[in-house]
Enzyme design. Structure first.
Site, PDB file in Angstrom:
ATOM      1  N   THR A   1      20.392 -12.595 -37.492  1.00 40.71           N
ATOM      2  CA  THR A   1      19.698 -13.000 -36.251  1.00 40.71           C
ATOM      3  C   THR A   1      18.290 -12.406 -36.316  1.00 40.71           C
ATOM      4  O   THR A   1      17.400 -13.007 -36.906  1.00 40.71           O
ATOM      5  CB  THR A   1      20.451 -12.530 -34.984  1.00 40.71           C
TER       6      THR A   1
ATOM      7  N   THR B   1      12.968 -16.793 -26.585  1.00 41.56           N
ATOM      8  CA  THR B   1      11.856 -17.725 -26.802  1.00 41.56           C
ATOM      9  C   THR B   1      11.366 -17.646 -28.241  1.00 41.56           C
ATOM     10  O   THR B   1      11.747 -16.764 -28.982  1.00 41.56           O
ATOM     11  CB  THR B   1      10.700 -17.409 -25.856  1.00 41.56           C
TER      12      THR B   1
ATOM     13  N   THR C   1      31.637  -3.569 -37.211  1.00 40.60           N
ATOM     14  CA  THR C   1      30.189  -3.703 -37.109  1.00 40.60           C
ATOM     15  C   THR C   1      29.882  -5.047 -36.534  1.00 40.60           C
ATOM     16  O   THR C   1      30.751  -5.900 -36.406  1.00 40.60           O
ATOM     17  CB  THR C   1      29.491  -3.589 -38.459  1.00 40.60           C
TER      18      THR C   1
END
Lengths: 423, 423
Positions: free
Chosen positions: B151, B423, B188
């Site tokens: 990510t 965003t 994790t």
């Protein structure tokens, strides 16, 4: 009960002063304060639960153990923590310097220190200035004292109320510092309270412990519980009411007034967290008990991710649920609802921040209901979250208990302040 | 035992693939991964202790309960957490989509999701892409899979080792993601391990639990324990060794190899924390037991103030003592010593960060000894703290136990990333 001016010198018989004595060589603002009661006071205090305690905290606990005190000497610029035997001597020296000029016992002096940990405090600077500090004691001196305990605070924090007990007007005043290393557990960074109410030290302590659990102890700036947290109250009895020595109507009135001050001070400390641009208030309702409600609320306002989201005006409520989930307190995610609330123009205006009613239209926006995300208006959410005081209202449907915690957003400025505090 | 290339496909019989299917509309990198073993595997897993669990975690726990699994499907861009009944359906749909194209039981599929909490996951995008994802499975596919679970990570995290058990070469591989919402408690963020070792699912689980306590669970980026933490391992037995079914020499060799991977992965996750510029390793020695040593170390690397000080290369060790003091673990401040240590040119070099020996001269600097601050060279301290990997060595003199925790500094970038993640 009403709010009044005057801080720690609002109660009868108290004077104060503050001055710059350059505890930290680079300091340009007051860094030494003295508060004095003309009569010996009943006193009580609550202190940090950090295993590492500042030398000033150790001495103050010792001095206040008999329930009596008459003066407070406080410095910023050095915490006198992790300073070993030399630090212990410095704390005792501060008490005896104050006692000598005031003509009181050094065992009746409360000593406060705040600032950097692990550096020896240059007590000779205090010695050189103590006489002129004492000579300047006055009713107006709360204005000098309240800034002397500030470190990275951008506003001073003080508050005073008056109420009537047994036909006599009674006043309570307070000043505190906050800002960083705030995840309060049993006191606050530094807070001094004064009152002219006649009340026994045992009842003072009862009032303090009960109030602190729902006020100061519900504030977190950064999850770090300081080595120096201290909250003490001095009661000189000069209001002339019958001494409060047990629970009852008089105690309730006193408690209400004390708790009103502590609630305001908690909000002031949270709203002026290091680098903060917003005050966050998290209200949890419908919890199974008060401890759970407060624990869940404190987890939300303590989460770095939640705090960063509020900074960015991002309605990322998933981070609140995540924080509640690891808090160790019980709730049912599938029965939980979340609403954001703010008021237009909830501006921060100097030291009077967040007192009294907010101006402007209140807007609230539900984003999560009974465990399911709602399809809310993100533009409206952004608008609500751009205000300076944000409420996060969380409904649990597990019971009837409520709890509130206060914190602030996590900002670039926090990192900047703490990335190089010494320079 | 030696480190080898190949990540999750290094062990025999495993293939993988990853692709971009725009779970989050704005995504431009891979966000869907598939890992497959040609033989049914013994499997074990450890998962988040957050009370709020992602729907993918709930399903995976159910699917792995029988100690068997054969494939992993994983997406980034959406955590499928706090999504209610619809989210549960989506998780089951992901398992059945993978099972259908692979020709296996949907109960043998592990499902991982990571990303924003509280938004419904558009599973139709996975449905549209699952066939081509399966068609691309290959030995080289670990390179596509390892990026698909990232990510805000800036580097992928993978690792593989080989060792010899009962005369047979055995391999273990892993890939993980980290970055934010990392305060690991029982797993994790997301980690997949594979091995061709023949080992029972019970012994796999024993190895995993023992290793996780001193590796993954000793990492903190921001104090937030995710709703999605998951670590699973699949063992297909294709190395041909005699199956490990009890403690003994073979188990020890396997454990050593597994633990070496987990230690590397823990450091990779810590060093690539959101916005991090430095890896912080805190080593506590002389504690009364291992739990205490790890607890104290984890408190230090979790403190926002300590993390901000390291970011600013400020030798503010008082913040470490403060954190140890509120950790809830026992130590004696007056017997404690603290030393900083770093190596010149401890550069961060892409995905291979922090593996193997550091280059350059090691410098260490004692700043606190037996409870007393030392008068150290602040310029040298600044130099030591400007390196990219900082060790904080804390000696307690209360016993003989040691523990290590890994974290990273708190930076402007962390605030930026989390202030507006959407965003």
């Amino acid at each position: 009960m009403q709010f009044i001016d005057g801080g720690v010198t609002a109660p009868k018989g108290f004077t104060a002063n503050g001055m710059l004595c350059k505890i930290k060589e680079s300091s340009t603002k007051n860094d030494l304060a003295l508060i004095f009661s003309e009569k010996l006071c009943n006193a009580a205090g609550v202190f940090t639960q950090n295993k590492v305690k500042a030398e000033s905290v150790k001495l103050t606990k010792e001095n206040i153990a008999n329930g009596k005190a008459q003066a407070v000497i406080a410095n910023s610029g050095n915490a006198n923590a992790c300073t070993g035997e030399q630090g212990a001597k410095v704390a005792r020296k501060m008490a005896s310097l104050a006692a000598d000029v005031l003509g009181i016992n050094s065992g009746d002096v409360i000593v406060y220190s705040t600032g950097v940990i692990g550096k020896q405090l240059p007590v000779e600077k205090i010695e050189k200035n103590i006489q002129s500090l004492k000579d300047g004691l006055s009713k107006e001196g709360h204005k000098e004292a309240r800034t002397a305990i500030m470190t990275t605070d951008t506003h001073y924090k003080e508050c005073a109320v008056q109420t009537v007990i047994g036909g006599k007007t009674v006043r309570i005043g307070a000043m505190a510092k906050g800002s960083g290393m705030i995840h309060i557990n049993m006191g606050t960074m530094l807070s001094v309270m004064t009152t002219d109410c006649a009340i026994s030290s045992q009842m003072l302590e009862n009032a303090l412990r009960k109030s602190v659990a729902g006020t100061y102890n519900c504030v977190s700036i950064d999850g770090d519980t300081s080595t120096n947290d201290s909250l003490t109250i001095l009661a000189n009895g000069m209001a002339g009411n019958d001494e409060i020595t047990c629970e009852g109507e008089d105690f309730e009135i006193f408690y209400e007034a004390l708790n009103a001050i502590n609630t305001q001070m908690a909000k002031k400390i949270a709203g002026d967290g290091e680098g903060a641009t917003k005050l966050i208030e998290c209200n949890v309702s419908g919890a199974k008990d008060v401890e759970t409600a407060r624990g869940l609320a404190k987890a939300v306002i303590s989460s770095s991710l939640a705090k960063a989201a509020i900074f960015g005006s991002d309605a990322n409520f998933g981070r609140f649920l995540c924080a509640m989930g690891y808090s160790g307190f019980d709730f049912s995610p599938e029965k939980t609802s979340i609403t954001f609330e703010s008021a237009e123009n909830s501006m921060r205006t100097g030291a009077t921040d967040f007192i009294g009613e907010q101006k402007g239209k209140r807007t609230s926006l539900k984003v999560f209901e009974n465990g399911v995300p709602l399809d809310f208006d993100e533009a409206l959410a952004k608008k609500v979250l751009q205000e300076a005081e944000i409420k996060i209202n969380i409904e649990c449907k597990d019971g009837t208990a409520c709890g509130t915690a206060w914190g602030c957003d996590l900002t670039y400025e926090y990192v900047k302040i703490n990335g190089d505090y010494r320079t």
